[in-house]
Structure formats: structure tokens, C-alpha cells
Design a protein around this motif. Sequence first.
Motif, short mmCIF file in Angstrom:
data_model
loop_
_atom_site.label_atom_id
_atom_site.label_comp_id
_atom_site.label_asym_id
_atom_site.label_seq_id
_atom_site.Cartn_x
_atom_site.Cartn_y
_atom_site.Cartn_z
N SER A 144 65.43 70.22 95.52
CA SER A 144 64.86 68.95 95.96
C SER A 144 63.71 69.16 96.93
O SER A 144 62.70 68.45 96.90
N THR A 145 63.85 70.15 97.81
CA THR A 145 62.79 70.50 98.74
C THR A 145 61.57 71.01 97.99
O THR A 145 60.43 70.61 98.27
N GLU A 146 61.81 71.87 97.01
CA GLU A 146 60.72 72.45 96.21
C GLU A 146 59.96 71.36 95.45
O GLU A 146 58.74 71.40 95.34
N ALA A 147 60.70 70.38 94.94
CA ALA A 147 60.08 69.30 94.17
C ALA A 147 59.48 68.22 95.06
O ALA A 147 58.81 67.32 94.57
N GLU A 148 59.73 68.30 96.37
CA GLU A 148 59.32 67.27 97.32
C GLU A 148 59.88 65.92 96.92
O GLU A 148 59.23 64.88 97.02
N ASN A 149 61.12 65.95 96.44
CA ASN A 149 61.84 64.72 96.08
C ASN A 149 62.56 64.24 97.33
O ASN A 149 63.72 64.56 97.57
N TRP A 150 61.85 63.45 98.13
CA TRP A 150 62.38 63.05 99.44
C TRP A 150 63.60 62.15 99.31
O TRP A 150 64.52 62.22 100.14
N GLN A 151 63.63 61.33 98.27
CA GLN A 151 64.77 60.45 98.09
C GLN A 151 66.05 61.26 97.86
O GLN A 151 67.06 61.03 98.53
N PHE A 152 65.98 62.18 96.94
CA PHE A 152 67.18 62.95 96.62
C PHE A 152 67.55 63.91 97.75
O PHE A 152 68.73 64.12 98.03
N LEU A 153 66.54 64.45 98.42
CA LEU A 153 66.82 65.33 99.56
C LEU A 153 67.50 64.55 100.67
O LEU A 153 68.46 65.04 101.29
N GLY A 154 67.01 63.35 100.93
CA GLY A 154 67.66 62.51 101.93
C GLY A 154 69.07 62.16 101.54
O GLY A 154 69.98 62.14 102.38
N ARG A 155 69.28 61.90 100.26
CA ARG A 155 70.61 61.54 99.76
C ARG A 155 71.57 62.72 99.91
O ARG A 155 72.75 62.53 100.21
N VAL A 156 71.10 63.93 99.68
CA VAL A 156 71.93 65.12 99.85
C VAL A 156 72.43 65.21 101.29
O VAL A 156 73.62 65.42 101.54
N HIS A 157 71.51 65.04 102.24
CA HIS A 157 71.90 65.09 103.65
C HIS A 157 72.78 63.91 104.04
O HIS A 157 73.65 64.03 104.91
N GLN A 158 72.56 62.77 103.39
CA GLN A 158 73.33 61.57 103.70
C GLN A 158 74.78 61.68 103.24
O GLN A 158 75.71 61.28 103.96
N LEU A 159 75.02 62.23 102.07
CA LEU A 159 76.35 62.20 101.46
C LEU A 159 77.20 63.43 101.75
O LEU A 159 78.43 63.32 101.83
N LEU A 160 76.57 64.58 101.88
CA LEU A 160 77.36 65.79 102.06
C LEU A 160 77.96 65.86 103.47
O LEU A 160 77.28 65.54 104.45
N PRO A 161 79.19 66.27 103.58
CA PRO A 161 79.83 66.36 104.90
C PRO A 161 79.42 67.64 105.63
O PRO A 161 79.09 68.65 104.99
N TYR A 162 79.45 67.58 106.93
CA TYR A 162 79.21 68.78 107.74
C TYR A 162 80.52 69.56 107.80
O TYR A 162 81.54 69.06 108.28
N ILE A 163 80.48 70.80 107.26
CA ILE A 163 81.67 71.65 107.26
C ILE A 163 81.28 72.98 107.91
O ILE A 163 80.54 73.76 107.31
#
Length: 248
Positions: A144-163
Motif C-alpha cells: 500500500s505504501t509502494e502504491a501510495e494508496n493512502w486510503q488502504f494504508l490508513g485502513r490497515v493502521h485503523q483496523l489492525l491491533p497493536y500487538i
Amino acid sequence: MLRIVVCLFLLAGIALANKDLETGNYWFDNRAQNSKNDHADSSIVEKMINAYKRALKDSSVQEKAAERLLYAYYFKGCYAVSDHKTRLKLFAESKKFGEEMYAKYPKNKVIISLYAQNLSLWANEYGAFQAVKEGIAKKVRDLSTEAENWQFLGRVHQLLPYIPILLNWPDKDLADKYLVMAHQKEPEDINTMLFIAELRTDQKRYQEALQMVEEALKRGVRPTFVVEDKRTRWKLKNLRQKIKEKME
């Protein structure tokens, strides 16, 4: 004479592949035909997929056919399939195809974005925790970072839990940053507006969340994303009700 015959066969093959791409695009543009609310007609989706698969055989249109086929896989899994086993098989096929096309077209950001998205959907069906252990979450983030897909990159950070140790990079502040960037880049995308509204709700910024929901709903259904936007609008309405209950 033989050379002329061979050339004619080659030209016929190219014309056929281009015709297949046109056929796929026709069904792609009409993927909402016969849909019931946010559920697509699977027979139309299959016509789209099969046409793009045929078009892939022609190198002159392969890259564009690959983009559309990856979206077709996503669309089928999200809007035309309801059972887990079928989705798992579908996204496994999409995952393998995405890996192949990413290797062949490493600079194509559409392919990278859709590969990341389908990889994430495969992980969800495969088992989110197991996929995290196998490094899929990091792969999705990096793609997502490579593609500069900010929506999906933001969604990854939004949904994934901190472990700690296993998954220590998800950051809600980065989710906020990237989703805002995505909204600025494509303000017409109501999916991004939904994601921001969900984030604002989690942040207890209810008035801002409600304002974002209302703004998204005013935009209606985009004619090129009929089924997709109907699903998103249904989620927006549910979120609006949830926000209002929290504000009471």
C-alpha cells in the motif's frame, strides 16, 4: 504466402484478445445489472472474469486486463459470494495471480493496490491471526505504501491491533493522517468518508463523525459504483444511528 498467412493469424489473435478486453469492459461497466441492492448477479461477474482471463493471453492488452481482473476478483468476493469456502478459494486464486502480475508489472500502482487489497481479503478468510504471524499484514502495509494508496494504508493502521513484538507498528495517528490524505486526493470517494467517520467515532469526536456521514450520504450513488456505493451507504446509515445513540 506462408508469412502472410502467419501474419493474418497473429492479427486475428490480437483482434480476438482486444475483443475479449472490450467484452470484459462491457460487463465491468454493467456489473450492477440485475443486482439486488448491494448483491451483484454472479453470472454477470463470471462473464466479466472469463473475458479478462481470455484477454490476458495477448501481451498487448495483458496489463490492462490484469488490472480489471484483479478488481473483478475483489468485486466477486465482496459483492457476489456469501460463503467462506468460496471466498477463500477465490482470494487464494487472486493472491497467486496478484503475485504474478506484481512481479511482471512492478511499477503499476493499480495492480499493486488491488494485489494488496485482495491479499488482505484472503488473509481475513484464511485467518487474521495466522496471517499476521506469517507476515501478511506487513506485506499489505508495504504494498500500500509502494502504491501510495493512502486510503488502504490508513485502513490497515485503523483496523489492525497493536500487538507487542508480533505487530507493533499499527498507529491510529497514522490512520488519521493517511485517511485524510486519501480524502483530499479523492474527495468523491464515500468509502474514505465512511472510514474517517468510523475513526472520528472511535476518537469520541461525534459531531465531526456525524458531519462526515451526512456529507457522504448527500453525494448519493455514483453511476460507476452502484453496487459498491449501495453497500457503503448502508454502512453509513448504520454508523449514523450508532453516533446519534452515543450523542444522546
